[in-house]
Design an enzyme around this catalytic site. Structure first.
Site, mmCIF file in Angstrom:
data_model
loop_
_atom_site.group_PDB
_atom_site.id
_atom_site.type_symbol
_atom_site.label_atom_id
_atom_site.label_comp_id
_atom_site.label_asym_id
_atom_site.label_seq_id
_atom_site.Cartn_x
_atom_site.Cartn_y
_atom_site.Cartn_z
ATOM 1 N N GLY A 195 0.602 -0.905 0.218
ATOM 2 C CA GLY A 195 -0.640 -0.198 -0.293
ATOM 3 C C GLY A 195 1.174 1.229 -0.073
ATOM 4 N N THR A 255 7.464 -2.639 11.013
ATOM 5 C CA THR A 255 6.190 -1.507 11.739
ATOM 6 C C THR A 255 5.362 -1.451 11.363
ATOM 7 O OG1 THR A 255 7.379 -0.716 9.511
ATOM 8 C CG2 THR A 255 8.735 0.221 11.116
ATOM 9 N N ARG A 263 2.227 -4.329 12.683
ATOM 10 C CA ARG A 263 1.371 -4.929 13.860
ATOM 11 C C ARG A 263 2.294 -5.622 14.150
ATOM 12 N NH1 ARG A 263 -0.208 0.043 14.037
ATOM 13 N NH2 ARG A 263 -2.756 0.549 14.280
ATOM 14 N N GLU A 266 1.590 -4.374 23.497
ATOM 15 C CA GLU A 266 1.989 -3.985 24.146
ATOM 16 C C GLU A 266 1.483 -3.004 24.821
ATOM 17 O OE1 GLU A 266 1.912 -0.939 20.574
ATOM 18 O OE2 GLU A 266 2.811 -2.219 19.212
ATOM 19 N N HIS A 284 6.745 1.681 18.640
ATOM 20 C CA HIS A 284 5.730 1.457 18.088
ATOM 21 C C HIS A 284 5.410 3.267 17.420
ATOM 22 C CE1 HIS A 284 1.786 0.382 16.835
ATOM 23 N NE2 HIS A 284 2.281 1.572 16.024
ATOM 24 N N ALA A 333 7.087 5.036 14.781
ATOM 25 C CA ALA A 333 7.339 4.648 13.444
ATOM 26 C C ALA A 333 6.917 6.339 12.593
ATOM 27 C CB ALA A 333 6.806 3.793 12.730
HETATM 28 C C1 DGY Z 1 -0.940 4.098 12.744
HETATM 29 O O1 DGY Z 1 -1.240 5.095 12.628
HETATM 30 O O2 DGY Z 1 -1.477 2.880 13.090
HETATM 31 C C2 DGY Z 1 0.523 3.735 12.948
HETATM 32 O O3 DGY Z 1 0.117 2.377 13.908
HETATM 33 C C3 DGY Z 1 0.724 4.687 14.324
HETATM 34 O O4 DGY Z 1 1.455 4.835 14.530
#
Ligand code: DGY
Length: 327
Positions: free
Chosen positions: A158, A238, A240, A269, A288, A290
Site C-alpha cells: 500500500g 513497523t 503490527r 504492547e 511503536h 514509526a
Molecule cells: C497507525 O497509524 O496505525 C500507526 O501504527 C501509528 O503509529
C-alpha cells in the site's frame, strides 16, 4: 445550547484540544498510560463522540453501549483501526475515523532507519560505547551487512510499502513485494516485482512488513516462514506486532537462522519485561514510534478533529475507515 460531549482517551497538542473545546465539552484522560477499559465504559454513555488511540480496545460491547446512548462518531489518531470493532460500528451506522496518507513518508523513513540500524549494528555499537566499551578498530569488529544493492522484500504494497520501494531506488536495491491479491495497477511501478510470499522470503535480504492486521495477516510470519529466510536476512516490522510469532522469531534469532530483526511494534504492547527477545543482541525493539515526527502526529490529530467536527455537524467523515455506512 448544550455542547456535545467528546470523550478523549489521551491528552494531546493543547492548542488543538482548546480549539475543540470552543464548540465541545471535553472529557480527557490526562495520564500517560492508557485509560482502563472501565473508564471508557463509564463515560461513554454521556459521549457524543469518542477520540481514541490504538492502545484502546473499542469492542462491540462499547460500541453497542455508545450507540444505545448518544455516540455519533469514533475517531482514532492512527491509520490502523484493528483495535476497533469496525464491523460492529458499521452495523450501528457509527462512522470510524482514521488518519490515512499523512504518516506514509514518516513511517517509511523510520522503517528505513530500522533497516539501516539493524544491518549496520548501530544500536548494539552505541550501547557498547554508552557502557564505556570501545572496541579497538579491527578488521572484523562490529561488521554488519550492506544495504546498497541488496534485495528488499515488502509484505504489503500500500502507501507505505510503495514509499519503501521509492527509497530503495536510491540504494539501487532489487524490490520484491507480496500482497494477497495482485493489483494490475501496480505493474507500472517499475522497480518492484510481484512475487509469492514464499519466493519473497527465500530471496530477500531484508523483509519489511507493511500489511494491515487482519485475519489473514495475523501470525503470517511464523516458524515455517522464518525458516525460508536466508541466514543473513533481516526482518523489519513497523506494521503490527501480531503479524509475527515472536517466540518463533526468538528461536530464529537465537539460532541465527536469520541474522537480525528490528521491530517497532509488538504483541502485546508494551512488550512484557521478561520477554526472551529482550535478551538478544541481534534485535532492535522500539516502542511503536514509526509515525512519531511532531509534524506528522500534529497532522494526525488535526485530521482526527476534522472527523469529529464533520460528524457532529451531520456531515460525512473526510477520513473514514467504514465509508460503506454512507451508501
Ligand atoms: C497507525 O497509524 O496505525 C500507526 O501504527 C501509528 O503509529
Amino acid at each position: 445550547m448544550t455542547k456535545p460531549v467528546v470523550l478523549v482517551t489521551r491528552s494531546f497538542f493543547p492548542e488543538l484540544l482548546q480549539q475543540l473545546a470552543e464548540t465541545c465539552s471535553l472529557v480527557v484522560w490526562t495520564e500517560e498510560n492508557p485509560p482502563p477499559y472501565d473508564w471508557i465504559k463509564g463515560h461513554l454513555p454521556q459521549a457524543d463522540a469518542l477520540i481514541c488511540m490504538l492502545t484502546d480496545k473499542i469492542d462491540p460491547e462499547l460500541i453497542t453501549l455508545g450507540s444505545a446512548n448518544h455516540l455519533k462518531v469514533i475517531s482514532q489518531i492512527a491509520v490502523g483501526v484493528d483495535n476497533i470493532a469496525v464491523g460492529s460500528a458499521t452495523d450501528h451506522k457509527i462512522p470510524v475515523g482514521h488518519t490515512p496518507g499523512v504518516l506514509t513518508e514518516t513511517t517509511a523513513d523510520f522503517a528505513w532507519a530500522l533497516m539501516m540500524a539493524a544491518a549496520r549494528r548501530v544500536v548494539e555499537s552505541a550501547v557498547e560505547v554508552s557502557h564505556n566499551i570501545w572496541r579497538p578498530w579491527g578488521p572484523e569488529v562490529l561488521c554488519g551487512a550492506d544495504v546498497y544493492g541488496k534485495t528488499l522484500g515488502l509484505i504489503g504494497f500500500g502507501r507505505i510499502g510503495k514509499a519503501m520501494a521509492r527509497r530503495a531506488e536510491g540504494f539501487e536495491m532489487k524490490v520484491l513485494y507480496y500482497e494477497p491479491r495482485y493489483k494490475p495497477e501496480n505493474a507500472s511501478i517499475s522497480n518492484a516485482q510481484y512475487v509469492s510470499l514464499d519466493d519473497l522470503l527465500c530471496e530477500s535480504d531484508f523483509v519489511s512488513l507493511h500489511a494491515y492486521l487482519s485475519d489473514s495477516s495475523r501470525g503470517m510470519i511464523g516458524k515455517a516462514q522464518l525458516a525460508m529466510m536466508k541466514p543473513s536476512s533481516i526482518l523489519i516490522n513497523t506494521g503490527r506486532g501480531a503479524m509475527v510469532d515472536h517466540i518463533a522469531l526468538y528461536d530464529a534469532l537465537k539460532n541465527r537462522t536469520i541474522a537480525a530483526a528490528a521491530l517497532d511494534v509488538f504483541d502485546p504492547e508494551p512488550i512484557p519485561e521478561n520477554h526472551p527477545l529482550l535478551s538478544l543482541h541481534n534485535v532492535i525493539i522500539t516502542p511503536h514510534i514509526a509515525s512519531a515526527s511532531t509534524a506528522t502526529r500534529h497532522q494526525m490529530a488535526v485530521m482526527t478533529i476534522e472527523n469529529i467536527l464533520a460528524a457532529l455537524n451531520g456531515k460525512p467523515l473526510p477520513y473514514c475507515a467504514n465509508p460503506e455506512i454512507y451508501k
